[in-house]
Design an enzyme around this catalytic site. Structure first.
Site, PDB file in Angstrom:
ATOM      1  N   CYS A 193     -10.824  -2.116  18.793  1.00  0.00           N
ATOM      2  CA  CYS A 193     -11.049  -1.049  17.815  1.00  0.00           C
ATOM      3  C   CYS A 193     -12.504  -0.582  17.824  1.00  0.00           C
ATOM      4  O   CYS A 193     -13.408  -1.338  17.464  1.00  0.00           O
ATOM      5  CB  CYS A 193     -10.663  -1.565  16.435  1.00  0.00           C
ATOM      6  SG  CYS A 193     -11.102  -0.484  15.071  1.00  0.00           S
ATOM      7  N   CYS A 198     -14.186  -0.561  14.365  1.00  0.00           N
ATOM      8  CA  CYS A 198     -14.459  -1.947  13.960  1.00  0.00           C
ATOM      9  C   CYS A 198     -15.782  -2.423  14.542  1.00  0.00           C
ATOM     10  O   CYS A 198     -16.581  -3.070  13.865  1.00  0.00           O
ATOM     11  CB  CYS A 198     -13.332  -2.868  14.434  1.00  0.00           C
ATOM     12  SG  CYS A 198     -11.723  -2.515  13.715  1.00  0.00           S
TER      13      CYS A 198
END
Length: 168
Positions: A93, A96
């Protein structure tokens, strides 16, 4: 019309010069990447060395404790007197990864008043992630006294700070 030998020599010399320049550039890039990789490896090793052997704390290369399915609930219980912020993330991600330095800074700011931890929603932890309702990464859960008091999804630092301020 027969091509002039001189122009072929000039063209060949130009190609050879271009190839030599590209090889030199490639060698410089390789050296720079190797140097950067070595420094990152040293940094990771230094951070890992700071964690005592046998400690219940888990080392991460990010400076934040990482929980797994086995220590998730015990950690919440141990830290029931503080606000606990859990970052549910995945390795692939992009948002993230962008949040990591921000979370590390927040952890330093909130030291003693709140704990920020990470939880990788990988295959080993998938069952717990699903049971907690994690569908999007990043997702943040805030806990106080082992009870979830707030949650949000997405890499929205201002909203996360507001939630933390509200519940700290």
């Amino acid at each position: 019309m027969v091509p002039r030998p001189r122009s072929r020599q000039v063209a060949r010399a130009s190609r050879e010069e271009a190839i030599a320049n590209m090889q030199s550039y490639k060698a410089g890039l390789t050296k720079a990447l190797t140097s950067r990789e070595d420094s990152l490896r040293a940094e990771v090793a230094a951070k890992a060395a700071t964690v005592e052997e046998g400690s219940s704390e888990q080392a991460t290369t990010l400076g934040l404790r990482e929980l797994n399915k086995d220590d998730y609930y015990p950690f919440l219980k141990e830290n029931a007197d503080k606000l606990v912020i859990v970052d549910f993330y995945t390795d692939w991600c992009g948002p993230c990864k962008l949040m990591v330095p921000i979370l590390e800074e927040l952890a330093r700011e909130l030291k003693g008043r709140a704990e920020i931890v990470k939880f990788n929603c990988n295959k080993n932890n998938k069952e717990l992630g699903v049971s907690l309702g994690i569908k999007v990464a990043p997702t943040f859960h805030l806990y106080r006294a082992e009870k979830q008091v707030a949650m949000m999804t997405g890499a929205k630092i201002d909203e996360l700070r507001e939630l933390i301020d509200k519940h700290i």
